[in-house]
Design a protein around this motif. Structure first.
Motif, PDB file in Angstrom:
ATOM      1  N   SER A  79       0.812  -1.228   0.000  1.00 37.26           N
ATOM      2  CA  SER A  79       0.000   0.000   0.000  1.00 37.26           C
ATOM      3  C   SER A  79       0.838   1.268   0.000  1.00 37.26           C
ATOM      4  O   SER A  79       0.287   2.371  -0.072  1.00 37.26           O
ATOM      5  CB  SER A  79      -0.914   0.004   1.231  1.00 37.26           C
ATOM      6  N   GLY A  80       2.166   1.109   0.105  1.00 39.35           N
ATOM      7  CA  GLY A  80       3.028   2.278   0.257  1.00 39.35           C
ATOM      8  C   GLY A  80       2.985   2.857   1.653  1.00 39.35           C
ATOM      9  O   GLY A  80       3.237   4.047   1.854  1.00 39.35           O
ATOM     10  N   GLY A  81       2.688   2.014   2.644  1.00 39.65           N
ATOM     11  CA  GLY A  81       2.519   2.477   4.006  1.00 39.65           C
ATOM     12  C   GLY A  81       3.790   2.455   4.834  1.00 39.65           C
ATOM     13  O   GLY A  81       4.907   2.373   4.304  1.00 39.65           O
ATOM     14  N   LEU A  82       3.610   2.479   6.159  1.00 37.31           N
ATOM     15  CA  LEU A  82       4.753   2.688   7.058  1.00 37.31           C
ATOM     16  C   LEU A  82       4.452   2.104   8.429  1.00 37.31           C
ATOM     17  O   LEU A  82       3.306   2.086   8.879  1.00 37.31           O
ATOM     18  CB  LEU A  82       5.027   4.194   7.162  1.00 37.31           C
ATOM     19  N   VAL A  83       5.514   1.676   9.121  1.00 35.65           N
ATOM     20  CA  VAL A  83       5.442   1.232  10.514  1.00 35.65           C
ATOM     21  C   VAL A  83       6.455   2.026  11.331  1.00 35.65           C
ATOM     22  O   VAL A  83       7.622   2.152  10.938  1.00 35.65           O
ATOM     23  CB  VAL A  83       5.739  -0.281  10.639  1.00 35.65           C
ATOM     24  N   GLY A  84       6.004   2.555  12.461  1.00 34.98           N
ATOM     25  CA  GLY A  84       6.896   3.230  13.400  1.00 34.98           C
ATOM     26  C   GLY A  84       7.311   2.279  14.508  1.00 34.98           C
ATOM     27  O   GLY A  84       6.452   1.678  15.170  1.00 34.98           O
ATOM     28  N   LEU A  85       8.602   2.117  14.724  1.00 37.36           N
ATOM     29  CA  LEU A  85       9.130   1.200  15.739  1.00 37.36           C
ATOM     30  C   LEU A  85       8.724   1.645  17.140  1.00 37.36           C
ATOM     31  O   LEU A  85       9.038   2.753  17.574  1.00 37.36           O
ATOM     32  CB  LEU A  85      10.652   1.140  15.654  1.00 37.36           C
ATOM     33  N   ASN A  86       8.023   0.755  17.860  1.00 38.25           N
ATOM     34  CA  ASN A  86       7.633   0.998  19.242  1.00 38.25           C
ATOM     35  C   ASN A  86       8.819   0.710  20.159  1.00 38.25           C
ATOM     36  O   ASN A  86       9.476  -0.320  20.028  1.00 38.25           O
ATOM     37  CB  ASN A  86       6.448   0.090  19.591  1.00 38.25           C
ATOM     38  N   PHE A  87       9.099   1.610  21.109  1.00 41.36           N
ATOM     39  CA  PHE A  87      10.215   1.440  22.029  1.00 41.36           C
ATOM     40  C   PHE A  87       9.866   0.590  23.248  1.00 41.36           C
ATOM     41  O   PHE A  87      10.733   0.368  24.104  1.00 41.36           O
ATOM     42  CB  PHE A  87      10.705   2.800  22.545  1.00 41.36           C
ATOM     43  N   GLY A  88       8.627   0.151  23.382  1.00 34.55           N
ATOM     44  CA  GLY A  88       8.208  -0.594  24.565  1.00 34.55           C
ATOM     45  C   GLY A  88       8.990  -1.887  24.727  1.00 34.55           C
ATOM     46  O   GLY A  88       9.035  -2.722  23.822  1.00 34.55           O
ATOM     47  N   CYS A  89       9.595  -2.087  25.896  1.00 32.80           N
ATOM     48  CA  CYS A  89      10.476  -3.242  26.108  1.00 32.80           C
ATOM     49  C   CYS A  89       9.767  -4.565  25.849  1.00 32.80           C
ATOM     50  O   CYS A  89      10.340  -5.479  25.239  1.00 32.80           O
ATOM     51  CB  CYS A  89      11.032  -3.210  27.530  1.00 32.80           C
ATOM     52  N   SER A  90       8.525  -4.689  26.293  1.00 31.28           N
ATOM     53  CA  SER A  90       7.825  -5.969  26.143  1.00 31.28           C
ATOM     54  C   SER A  90       7.443  -6.250  24.693  1.00 31.28           C
ATOM     55  O   SER A  90       7.166  -7.406  24.344  1.00 31.28           O
ATOM     56  CB  SER A  90       6.578  -6.000  27.027  1.00 31.28           C
ATOM     57  N   THR A  97      17.204  -3.461  28.182  1.00 36.58           N
ATOM     58  CA  THR A  97      16.974  -3.826  26.778  1.00 36.58           C
ATOM     59  C   THR A  97      17.868  -2.934  25.923  1.00 36.58           C
ATOM     60  O   THR A  97      17.697  -1.715  25.917  1.00 36.58           O
ATOM     61  CB  THR A  97      15.491  -3.627  26.408  1.00 36.58           C
ATOM     62  N   GLY A  98      18.812  -3.534  25.234  1.00 36.80           N
ATOM     63  CA  GLY A  98      19.820  -2.757  24.530  1.00 36.80           C
ATOM     64  C   GLY A  98      19.441  -2.394  23.107  1.00 36.80           C
ATOM     65  O   GLY A  98      18.435  -2.862  22.562  1.00 36.80           O
ATOM     66  N   PRO A  99      20.261  -1.562  22.463  1.00 40.39           N
ATOM     67  CA  PRO A  99      19.975  -1.142  21.092  1.00 40.39           C
ATOM     68  C   PRO A  99      19.956  -2.294  20.099  1.00 40.39           C
ATOM     69  O   PRO A  99      19.255  -2.233  19.088  1.00 40.39           O
ATOM     70  CB  PRO A  99      21.105  -0.149  20.779  1.00 40.39           C
ATOM     71  N   GLU A 100      20.712  -3.366  20.386  1.00 38.45           N
ATOM     72  CA  GLU A 100      20.737  -4.500  19.458  1.00 38.45           C
ATOM     73  C   GLU A 100      19.361  -5.145  19.326  1.00 38.45           C
ATOM     74  O   GLU A 100      19.012  -5.697  18.259  1.00 38.45           O
ATOM     75  CB  GLU A 100      21.771  -5.539  19.912  1.00 38.45           C
ATOM     76  N   ASP A 146       6.204   5.655  21.634  1.00 40.81           N
ATOM     77  CA  ASP A 146       5.257   5.415  22.734  1.00 40.81           C
ATOM     78  C   ASP A 146       5.769   6.023  24.030  1.00 40.81           C
ATOM     79  O   ASP A 146       5.461   5.542  25.132  1.00 40.81           O
ATOM     80  CB  ASP A 146       4.970   3.919  22.911  1.00 40.81           C
ATOM     81  N   PHE A 147       6.546   7.117  23.927  1.00 42.40           N
ATOM     82  CA  PHE A 147       6.993   7.844  25.118  1.00 42.40           C
ATOM     83  C   PHE A 147       5.793   8.203  25.996  1.00 42.40           C
ATOM     84  O   PHE A 147       4.723   8.583  25.518  1.00 42.40           O
ATOM     85  CB  PHE A 147       7.709   9.138  24.721  1.00 42.40           C
ATOM     86  N   ASP A 148       6.000   8.114  27.301  1.00 43.92           N
ATOM     87  CA  ASP A 148       4.997   8.393  28.327  1.00 43.92           C
ATOM     88  C   ASP A 148       3.831   7.411  28.290  1.00 43.92           C
ATOM     89  O   ASP A 148       2.802   7.650  28.933  1.00 43.92           O
ATOM     90  CB  ASP A 148       4.477   9.844  28.256  1.00 43.92           C
ATOM     91  N   GLY A 149       3.999   6.288  27.562  1.00 41.62           N
ATOM     92  CA  GLY A 149       2.939   5.297  27.515  1.00 41.62           C
ATOM     93  C   GLY A 149       3.422   3.879  27.684  1.00 41.62           C
ATOM     94  O   GLY A 149       2.612   2.950  27.683  1.00 41.62           O
ATOM     95  N   THR A 150       4.745   3.678  27.830  1.00 38.25           N
ATOM     96  CA  THR A 150       5.275   2.331  27.946  1.00 38.25           C
ATOM     97  C   THR A 150       6.623   2.379  28.657  1.00 38.25           C
ATOM     98  O   THR A 150       7.168   3.458  28.909  1.00 38.25           O
ATOM     99  CB  THR A 150       5.433   1.699  26.539  1.00 38.25           C
ATOM    100  N   MET A 151       7.172   1.201  28.980  1.00 36.99           N
ATOM    101  CA  MET A 151       8.503   1.144  29.581  1.00 36.99           C
ATOM    102  C   MET A 151       9.551   1.236  28.483  1.00 36.99           C
ATOM    103  O   MET A 151       9.593   0.415  27.569  1.00 36.99           O
ATOM    104  CB  MET A 151       8.683  -0.159  30.366  1.00 36.99           C
ATOM    105  N   ILE A 152      10.407   2.251  28.564  1.00 37.48           N
ATOM    106  CA  ILE A 152      11.428   2.541  27.563  1.00 37.48           C
ATOM    107  C   ILE A 152      12.747   1.885  27.965  1.00 37.48           C
ATOM    108  O   ILE A 152      13.100   1.861  29.149  1.00 37.48           O
ATOM    109  CB  ILE A 152      11.621   4.073  27.440  1.00 37.48           C
ATOM    110  N   PRO A 153      13.531   1.355  27.026  1.00 35.25           N
ATOM    111  CA  PRO A 153      14.845   0.806  27.380  1.00 35.25           C
ATOM    112  C   PRO A 153      15.696   1.814  28.139  1.00 35.25           C
ATOM    113  O   PRO A 153      15.694   3.013  27.825  1.00 35.25           O
ATOM    114  CB  PRO A 153      15.456   0.484  26.007  1.00 35.25           C
TER     115      PRO A 153
END
Length: 343
Positions: free
Chosen positions: A245-256, A268-271, A294-301
């Protein structure tokens, strides 16, 4: 000065400010304990993104947020409408008070103007549309107020469809798809130029949107199910449809949603993030992947911690992918996608 400017697919600042009773956004400007405030954004290069309105359940009545399986019940639409209005008003007041710091943007031209002026470019997003009734009158009012993106559901049912419960390991194929009202919502969003976010929608609902929408398929803050088998992540078949479709996905930073064990652990490291990005890039191509923290909405590495730590991530991206692709992941891909949807 951060080397890369970040345009981010999702944050929950507005609902946090509402919970903190910072109705004029004053905590954002003076400093707060959360992931986003003005100083942290400027230090980390956070220059814009989707600012979500989200209405939570009644405090103390929901499931354990640390549990492996979490399912949420539908909420009262009257309360949802009121809180939606109040959270939108927070962003409007923030812009009125400090247009040098943050601006509500309705187009990519306004995003570019905000960036040139050194202000954070905010796209207004609604995550879970309980505040919109079946007649869609509120959608048109919110659009006039600046709404340019919405997720028909959060991870709970509503009149438009069914969100995925939080579960690991599990499939996102968790039930029925869009209702008739949900299909009308998608058609009306397409007509208005409002992006339809697939991030919390179950798999049946995803395929309904893919079938009826004329716009690119977008998941603003989701990851690869093949890497982390969370219901919140996207299967390879879904990724392939997004690319077609020519769409996109934004990577979620949530550890789980990042870790292969599905554990909510900040060690949870950058790798781990790069594993997801490699997989997303393989299926979506270099133009179909961006960031959706997902800043302010999940656990960030903990190597990032908050917006001020974004250069730690961009350093890893640059080392792994080079400067040109890093620039696309951090800023350009979102701008290209938004130009095709909101103008």
């Amino acid at each position: 000065m951060a080397e890369f400017s970040i345009f981010d697919g999702h944050n929950d600042l507005l609902s946090c400010l509402w919970t903190e009773k910072s109705y004029h956004g004053e905590a954002f400007f003076r400093g707060r304990d959360g992931d986003l405030d003005l100083e942290k954004c400027r230090k980390g290069g956070f220059a814009g993104g989707f600012f979500a309105v989200w209405v939570g359940g009644v405090p103390g009545t929901g499931p354990d947020p640390m549990a492996t399986y979490r399912e949420f019940s539908a909420i009262d639409p009257v309360r949802a409408m009121q809180q939606t209005l109040e959270q939108i008003a927070i962003l409007l007041r923030m812009q009125a008070a400090r247009p040098d710091a943050i601006r509500l943007c309705r187009s990519t031209a306004e995003i570019a103007a905000a960036r040139a002026a050194g202000a954070i470019a905010a796209i207004l997003h609604i995550e879970g549309t309980e505040g919109i009734a079946e007649n869609l009158d509120a959608l048109h009012v919110f659009h006039a107020a600046g709404l340019r993106s919405l997720g028909p559901v959060w991870s709970r049912p509503n009149i438009f469809g069914h969100g995925v419960p939080f579960n690991f390991p599990a499939s996102p194929d968790t039930g029925a798809g869009l209702t008739e009202a949900g299909m009308r919502l998608v058609w009306e969003c397409d007509a208005l130029g409002v992006l339809v976010d697939l991030s919390h929608l179950n798999e049946a609902g995803f395929w309904d949107v893919a079938r009826i929408s004329t716009k690119p398929l977008v998941a603003t803050h989701s990851n690869a199910h093949a890497v982390t088998a969370s219901t919140r992540n996207l299967t390879d078949r879904q990724l392939d449809a997004i690319r077609a479709s020519g769409g996109l996905v934004g990577l979620n930073f949530g550890c789980s949603f990042l870790r292969s064990d599905g554990v909510k652990n900040p060690a949870t490291g950058p790798e781990v993030m790069l594993r997801h990005l490699d997989h997303l890039l393989a299926h979506l191509g270099e133009d179909g992947v961006a960031l959706g923290s997902d800043f302010d909405g999940t656990m960030i590495p903990d190597f990032i911690t908050d917006a001020s730590g974004l250069p730690h991530l961009t350093d890893a991206l640059k080392s792994h992918y080079g400067a040109a692709l890093t620039e696309k992941l951090c800023w350009n891909n979102w701008q290209t996608l938004l130009a095709r949807v909101i103008g």
